[in-house]
Design a protein around this motif. Structure first.
Motif, PDB file in Angstrom:
ATOM      1  N   ARG A  91       1.349  -1.393   0.385  1.00  0.00           N
ATOM      2  CA  ARG A  91       0.169   0.130  -0.142  1.00  0.00           C
ATOM      3  C   ARG A  91       0.639   0.917   0.051  1.00  0.00           C
ATOM      4  NH1 ARG A  91      -5.290   2.022   1.989  1.00  0.00           N
ATOM      5  NH2 ARG A  91      -6.234  -0.261   0.649  1.00  0.00           N
ATOM      6  N   VAL A  92       1.769   1.220   0.459  1.00  0.00           N
ATOM      7  CA  VAL A  92       2.705   2.393   0.604  1.00  0.00           C
ATOM      8  C   VAL A  92       4.008   2.176   1.232  1.00  0.00           C
ATOM      9  CG1 VAL A  92       1.638   4.127   2.375  1.00  0.00           C
ATOM     10  CG2 VAL A  92       2.754   1.951   3.426  1.00  0.00           C
ATOM     11  N   PRO A  93       4.862   1.677  -0.826  1.00  0.00           N
ATOM     12  CA  PRO A  93       5.875   0.751  -0.792  1.00  0.00           C
ATOM     13  C   PRO A  93       7.009   2.772  -0.431  1.00  0.00           C
ATOM     14  CG  PRO A  93       4.636   1.944  -2.607  1.00  0.00           C
ATOM     15  CD  PRO A  93       3.891   1.446  -1.872  1.00  0.00           C
ATOM     16  N   GLU A  94       6.494   3.476  -0.630  1.00  0.00           N
ATOM     17  CA  GLU A  94       7.646   4.736  -0.584  1.00  0.00           C
ATOM     18  C   GLU A  94       7.675   5.267   1.215  1.00  0.00           C
ATOM     19  OE1 GLU A  94       3.481   6.519  -0.268  1.00  0.00           O
ATOM     20  OE2 GLU A  94       3.853   4.868  -1.494  1.00  0.00           O
ATOM     21  N   PHE A  95       7.117   4.641   1.704  1.00  0.00           N
ATOM     22  CA  PHE A  95       7.708   4.468   3.487  1.00  0.00           C
ATOM     23  C   PHE A  95       8.604   4.365   3.544  1.00  0.00           C
ATOM     24  CE2 PHE A  95       3.570   6.970   3.414  1.00  0.00           C
ATOM     25  CZ  PHE A  95       4.027   8.564   3.453  1.00  0.00           C
ATOM     26  N   GLY A  96       9.971   4.138   4.511  1.00  0.00           N
ATOM     27  CA  GLY A  96      10.799   3.062   5.124  1.00  0.00           C
ATOM     28  C   GLY A  96       9.800   2.576   6.328  1.00  0.00           C
ATOM     29  N   TRP A  97      10.902   2.147   6.986  1.00  0.00           N
ATOM     30  CA  TRP A  97       9.843   1.300   8.067  1.00  0.00           C
ATOM     31  C   TRP A  97       9.934   1.920   9.063  1.00  0.00           C
ATOM     32  CZ3 TRP A  97       9.240  -3.619   8.289  1.00  0.00           C
ATOM     33  CH2 TRP A  97      10.291  -4.558   7.277  1.00  0.00           C
ATOM     34  N   THR A  98       8.064   2.429   9.162  1.00  0.00           N
ATOM     35  CA  THR A  98       7.465   3.172   9.571  1.00  0.00           C
ATOM     36  C   THR A  98       7.189   2.029  11.352  1.00  0.00           C
ATOM     37  OG1 THR A  98       4.952   2.083   8.999  1.00  0.00           O
ATOM     38  CG2 THR A  98       6.103   4.140   7.761  1.00  0.00           C
ATOM     39  N   THR A  99       6.978   2.855  12.167  1.00  0.00           N
ATOM     40  CA  THR A  99       6.051   2.494  13.218  1.00  0.00           C
ATOM     41  C   THR A  99       5.239   0.871  13.098  1.00  0.00           C
ATOM     42  OG1 THR A  99       6.479   3.729  14.401  1.00  0.00           O
ATOM     43  CG2 THR A  99       4.563   2.177  15.889  1.00  0.00           C
ATOM     44  N   GLN A 100       3.836   0.763  12.032  1.00  0.00           N
ATOM     45  CA  GLN A 100       3.067   0.586  11.881  1.00  0.00           C
ATOM     46  C   GLN A 100       3.424  -0.771  11.030  1.00  0.00           C
ATOM     47  OE1 GLN A 100       0.461   1.622   9.019  1.00  0.00           O
ATOM     48  NE2 GLN A 100      -1.410  -0.205   9.516  1.00  0.00           N
ATOM     49  N   LYS A 101       5.294  -1.261  10.454  1.00  0.00           N
ATOM     50  CA  LYS A 101       5.181  -2.175   9.493  1.00  0.00           C
ATOM     51  C   LYS A 101       6.333  -2.817  10.918  1.00  0.00           C
ATOM     52  CE  LYS A 101       5.892  -0.039   4.810  1.00  0.00           C
ATOM     53  NZ  LYS A 101       6.865   0.474   4.006  1.00  0.00           N
ATOM     54  N   ILE A 102       7.088  -1.760  11.672  1.00  0.00           N
ATOM     55  CA  ILE A 102       8.315  -2.721  12.784  1.00  0.00           C
ATOM     56  C   ILE A 102       6.911  -3.531  14.066  1.00  0.00           C
ATOM     57  CG2 ILE A 102       9.705  -2.151  14.851  1.00  0.00           C
ATOM     58  CD1 ILE A 102      11.030   0.080  12.837  1.00  0.00           C
ATOM     59  N   PHE A 103       5.758  -3.006  14.007  1.00  0.00           N
ATOM     60  CA  PHE A 103       5.134  -3.468  15.129  1.00  0.00           C
ATOM     61  C   PHE A 103       4.414  -5.398  14.245  1.00  0.00           C
ATOM     62  CE2 PHE A 103       0.722  -4.291  16.584  1.00  0.00           C
ATOM     63  CZ  PHE A 103       0.538  -4.844  17.821  1.00  0.00           C
TER      64      PHE A 103
ATOM     65  N   LEU B  58      10.185 -10.116  24.122  1.00  0.00           N
ATOM     66  CA  LEU B  58      10.320  -9.579  22.775  1.00  0.00           C
ATOM     67  C   LEU B  58       8.429  -8.869  22.356  1.00  0.00           C
ATOM     68  CD1 LEU B  58      12.003 -12.062  20.176  1.00  0.00           C
ATOM     69  CD2 LEU B  58      12.695  -9.805  20.993  1.00  0.00           C
ATOM     70  N   PHE B  59       7.860  -9.473  22.916  1.00  0.00           N
ATOM     71  CA  PHE B  59       6.854  -9.799  23.328  1.00  0.00           C
ATOM     72  C   PHE B  59       6.246  -7.837  23.795  1.00  0.00           C
ATOM     73  CE2 PHE B  59       2.311  -9.388  25.238  1.00  0.00           C
ATOM     74  CZ  PHE B  59       1.381  -9.741  23.537  1.00  0.00           C
ATOM     75  N   PHE B  60       6.934  -7.588  24.280  1.00  0.00           N
ATOM     76  CA  PHE B  60       7.328  -7.061  25.756  1.00  0.00           C
ATOM     77  C   PHE B  60       8.079  -5.312  24.163  1.00  0.00           C
ATOM     78  CE2 PHE B  60      10.172  -3.219  27.620  1.00  0.00           C
ATOM     79  CZ  PHE B  60       9.219  -3.000  28.189  1.00  0.00           C
ATOM     80  N   SER B  61       8.824  -4.992  24.250  1.00  0.00           N
ATOM     81  CA  SER B  61       9.288  -3.795  23.415  1.00  0.00           C
ATOM     82  C   SER B  61       7.994  -4.476  22.099  1.00  0.00           C
ATOM     83  CB  SER B  61      10.072  -5.219  22.915  1.00  0.00           C
ATOM     84  OG  SER B  61      11.303  -4.914  23.440  1.00  0.00           O
ATOM     85  N   THR B  62       7.569  -5.613  21.551  1.00  0.00           N
ATOM     86  CA  THR B  62       6.787  -5.073  20.479  1.00  0.00           C
ATOM     87  C   THR B  62       4.898  -4.292  20.583  1.00  0.00           C
ATOM     88  OG1 THR B  62       6.985  -7.097  19.661  1.00  0.00           O
ATOM     89  CG2 THR B  62       5.169  -6.145  19.081  1.00  0.00           C
ATOM     90  N   TYR B  63       4.778  -4.436  22.091  1.00  0.00           N
ATOM     91  CA  TYR B  63       3.334  -3.926  21.633  1.00  0.00           C
ATOM     92  C   TYR B  63       3.557  -2.945  23.050  1.00  0.00           C
ATOM     93  CZ  TYR B  63       0.684  -7.493  20.738  1.00  0.00           C
ATOM     94  OH  TYR B  63       0.387  -8.695  19.863  1.00  0.00           O
ATOM     95  N   THR B  64       4.994  -2.187  23.013  1.00  0.00           N
ATOM     96  CA  THR B  64       5.146  -0.869  23.786  1.00  0.00           C
ATOM     97  C   THR B  64       5.575   0.183  22.579  1.00  0.00           C
ATOM     98  OG1 THR B  64       7.491  -1.852  24.505  1.00  0.00           O
ATOM     99  CG2 THR B  64       6.326  -2.213  26.203  1.00  0.00           C
ATOM    100  N   LEU B  65       5.694  -0.918  21.444  1.00  0.00           N
ATOM    101  CA  LEU B  65       5.486   0.321  20.837  1.00  0.00           C
ATOM    102  C   LEU B  65       4.643   1.163  20.184  1.00  0.00           C
ATOM    103  CD1 LEU B  65       7.844  -1.826  17.533  1.00  0.00           C
ATOM    104  CD2 LEU B  65       8.378   0.216  18.400  1.00  0.00           C
ATOM    105  N   LEU B  66       3.781   0.312  20.874  1.00  0.00           N
ATOM    106  CA  LEU B  66       1.974   1.083  20.803  1.00  0.00           C
ATOM    107  C   LEU B  66       1.810   2.471  21.623  1.00  0.00           C
ATOM    108  CD1 LEU B  66      -0.438  -1.997  20.389  1.00  0.00           C
ATOM    109  CD2 LEU B  66      -0.170  -0.082  18.478  1.00  0.00           C
TER     110      LEU B  66
END
Length: 300
Positions: free
Chosen positions: A71-83, A123-131
């Motif tokens: 959908r948005v290939p022009e963006f890099g590694w956004t927060t949503q993608k990393i999540f 890793l679960f902690f790191s993933t969801y604290t991104l939110l």
């Protein structure tokens, strides 16, 4: 642990054996518990069911990541993608772990087994604290406050947590005492409590801010529902993990190392990881707009 012949050596957990000793009426329930616990067929069914559940969530996260990239290939590694990438990794590791559950109990030294069990939780902690990070940025931007220190703070906190955990693992390897195990469990409990507190603070603040927003719209209502639901779900799952792990630090009968107990394993991981992950992925399934938006910034 595995006994000769491959049957699992079960630990008596959550005081069930204590209850059986003092209350004769618990014999029937205890016999049922023991029958399932010692049945290799039940063990296979429960462990492989968890493996499939984690693998499915991991696959969904990967599909969502690919959809966002298309959908948005022009963006890099956004927060949503990393999540979504981290969700794919975390759930994939859990699926692998439950897929080879018998080998997990044969791992030696014991510290290696503990590492394998603890690492996905971190890793679960790191993933969801991104939110939490993402919501903190939205909240501070809405109040015209600086956000330049948020991401370095997030990276620093996570780096410190992993550093402390590695030191604890080294201590477990060297000492092999109950005190070292207790410290490890209390640390993981504190990490879970901090995550729950982060969701409560910034999720709660963002929810209140959205409720006070004067313009009524469908988009506002959806965002209000999204923030409120995800905050409640994640805060609850981290509090449950905090409670269970903290109790296990002082009571061996409440051992949180539930891989050697299929029933507790099923209940615990379903409540603290599988259900929350599935619900959050469903709520956050919406793709970003194709048009470039100031609200969708690449991760720095």
């Amino acid at each position: 642990m595995l006994m000769g012949g491959g049957s699992l050596l079960r630990r008596k957990t959550l005081g069930f054996e204590w209850g059986r000793s003092y209350y004769g009426g618990g014999d029937r329930a205890s016999d049922w518990w023991d029958e399932i616990d010692e049945s290799e067929q039940w063990q296979k069914g429960i462990y492989y069911s968890l493996c499939v559940s984690y693998a499915l969530i991991s696959f969904v996260a990967l599909v969502q990541l690919c959809r966002i990239q298309l959908r948005v290939p022009e963006f890099g590694w956004t927060t949503q993608k990393i999540f979504h990438l981290m969700n794919f990794v975390v759930n994939g590791v859990r699926a692998f772990m439950f897929g080879i559950y018998k080998s997990v109990f044969l791992l030696r030294p014991k510290t290696l087994e503990i590492m394998l069990l603890d690492l996905p939780g971190l890793l679960f902690f790191s993933t969801y604290t991104l939110l939490v990070l993402f919501w903190a940025e939205i909240y501070l931007q809405a109040r015209s406050l600086p956000i330049d220190k948020l991401r370095p703070t997030y990276y620093s906190i996570n780096g410190l947590i992993y550093f402390i955990q590695v030191c604890i693992w080294i201590g477990l390897k060297l000492s092999r005492t109950h005190t070292a195990i207790m410290i490890s469990r209390l640390f993981l409990s504190a990490v879970s409590f901090c995550a729950a507190l982060g969701f409560l603070i910034y999720g709660g603040r963002l929810f209140v801010m959205l409720r006070r927003f004067p313009i009524e719209s469908r988009g506002r209502q959806k965002k209000l529902y999204e923030v409120g639901f995800v905050t409640a779900t994640c805060c609850t799952c981290f509090l449950i993990r905090c409670l269970v792990v903290s109790i296990s630090a002082f009571d061996d009968n409440a051992d949180v190392d539930v891989l050697d107990h299929p029933i507790l394993n099923l209940v615990y991981y379903t409540l603290v990881e599988i259900v929350p992950s599935a619900l959050v992925l469903y709520v956050l399934r919406k793709l970003p707009p194709r048009r470039i938006s100031d609200r969708y910034n690449p991760i720095g």
